[in-house]
Design a protein around this motif. Structure first.
Motif, short mmCIF file in Angstrom:
data_model
loop_
_atom_site.label_atom_id
_atom_site.label_comp_id
_atom_site.label_asym_id
_atom_site.label_seq_id
_atom_site.Cartn_x
_atom_site.Cartn_y
_atom_site.Cartn_z
N THR A 80 10.79 -5.58 -10.20
CA THR A 80 9.60 -6.31 -9.78
C THR A 80 8.82 -6.87 -10.96
O THR A 80 8.06 -7.84 -10.81
N PHE A 109 3.78 -6.25 -4.25
CA PHE A 109 4.49 -5.27 -5.10
C PHE A 109 3.54 -4.13 -5.46
O PHE A 109 2.37 -4.36 -5.76
N ILE A 126 7.81 -2.51 -2.33
CA ILE A 126 7.55 -3.86 -1.84
C ILE A 126 7.12 -3.76 -0.39
O ILE A 126 7.85 -3.23 0.46
#
Length: 266
Positions: A80, A109, A126
Motif C-alpha cells: 500500500t 488504506f 484496505i
C-alpha cells in the motif's frame, strides 16, 4: 549468516499486462520475476479468500491480499505504501479475469504505523465496498485471541499467488499455490540474524517458495484453515536459493486488526 532480503511487490506497466520488474531495485539485487516458484496450479475456488491487487502510483505494481470480512482485505504495508489507489480482483483464478473488481483510493488504506521502522509490522488493511460471499469469493478466518501465543512451528500451510512456475518461465496469470512448512524463528534466524516475534518463516526445499509479485498474499494453515501469515520477503539471493521465506505473523497483530477493522475471533 545474515542474507540480504528483498520485498516481494512487483511493479507493472499495467495491471493486465506488461513486463514485470521489481518495485524497488535497491532492495532486490537479483532480477526476481513474479512467481510462486515450483508450486502447482490452483483449482477454481481453492483459495476464494485470495485477491489480486493492482496498485496505481509510480508506474503501478501488483500484490496479493486476503479477504477477512465483507468490507476488509489484509495485505502488506510495502504494497500500500506510496499508492494512489488499488483495483481489487475478486474470485480470479486467471489473474485479471475476476468475478468482479472494485477500485478504492488511498484514503481506504490503513497501514501499520510502525512499518518500516520496526521489523515484523509489514501489514496493512484496505477497506472495500461490501462483497457477498459464495464459493468463488469468501473470507478466511483469523486466528482467535486464544491462539495468539501459538507459533505454529512445524505446521503445514499453503501460500497462493500469481506468476510463473520456474525461473525464466513465461509469466502465466493462473493462480499458483505452494504447500510450505512453518519453521521456528530460531531456525530462521540462522539465515537472517535475530528476528522479532512479528515475523514468521517457512522452509523452501527444492526451490518451492513465494517470490516477487506474491507480496501481501495469504499463508493459511492446511488443517485449521486460519490466516497466519502475510507474504513479506525472501532472500536477496533469490526465491529458489533455499533460504527461508518471510511473512508477517498475523497473531502479533490481532489487536491492531480488531482496532482498525472490527474483525476479531475470540
Amino acid at each position: 549468516m545474515k542474507v540480504f532480503v528483498a520485498i516481494l511487490a512487483l511493479a507493472v506497466a499495467s495491471v493486465s499486462a506488461g513486463t514485470l520488474r521489481t518495485k524497488d531495485d535497491a532492495v532486490a539485487p537479483k532480477d526476481i520475476q513474479g512467481r510462486i516458484t515450483n508450486g502447482y496450479p490452483a483449482s477454481e475456488g481453492k483459495a476464494p479468500y485470495t485477491v489480486g491487487l493492482g496498485f496505481s502510483g509510480n508506474g503501478g505494481w501488483w500484490c496479493g491480499g486476503s479477504i477477512i470480512s465483507n468490507t476488509w482485505v489484509l495485505t502488506a504495508a510495502h504494497c500500500t505504501n506510496g499508492a494512489n489507489s488499488v483495483t481489487i480482483y475478486y474470485g480470479a483464478t486467471w489473474r485479471t479475469q475476476a468475478q468482479f473488481t472494485h477500485q478504492v483510493g488511498s484514503g481506504n488504506f490503513r497501514q501499520n504505523p510502525n512499518w518500516p521502522n520496526t521489523n515484523g509490522n509489514d501489514i496493512a488493511l484496505i477497506q472495500t465496498p461490501h462483497v457477498d460471499f459464495w464459493s468463488m469469493v469468501d473470507r478466511v478466518e483469523l486466528p482467535s485471541f486464544n491462539d495468539r501465543y501459538n507459533n505454529y512451528d512445524n505446521w503445514w500451510a499453503v501460500a497462493c499467488g500469481w506468476g510463473g512456475t520456474y525461473d525464466g518461465s513465461p509469466l502465466p496469470d493462473w493462480l499458483q499455490c505452494a504447500d510450505l512448512q512453518i519453521i521456528s524463528n530460531s531456525q530462521c534466524s540462522q539465515t537472517y540474524g535475530s528476528l522479532p516475534d512479528g515475523i514468521l518463516c517457512v522452509s523452501t526445499p527444492n526451490g518451492k517458495s513465494t517470490c516477487g509479485g506474491d507480496s501481501g498474499g495469504p499463508l493459511v494453515l492446511q488443517d485449521d484453515k486460519k490466516l497466519v501469515g502475510v507474504t513479506s520477503f525472501v532472500s536477496g539471493n533469490g526465491c529458489q536459493s533455499g533460504a527461508p521465506a518471510g511473512f508477517t505473523r498475523v497473531t502479533t497483530h490481532l489487536d491492531w486488526i480488531r482496532d482498525n477493522s472490527g474483525v476479531a475471533y475470540y
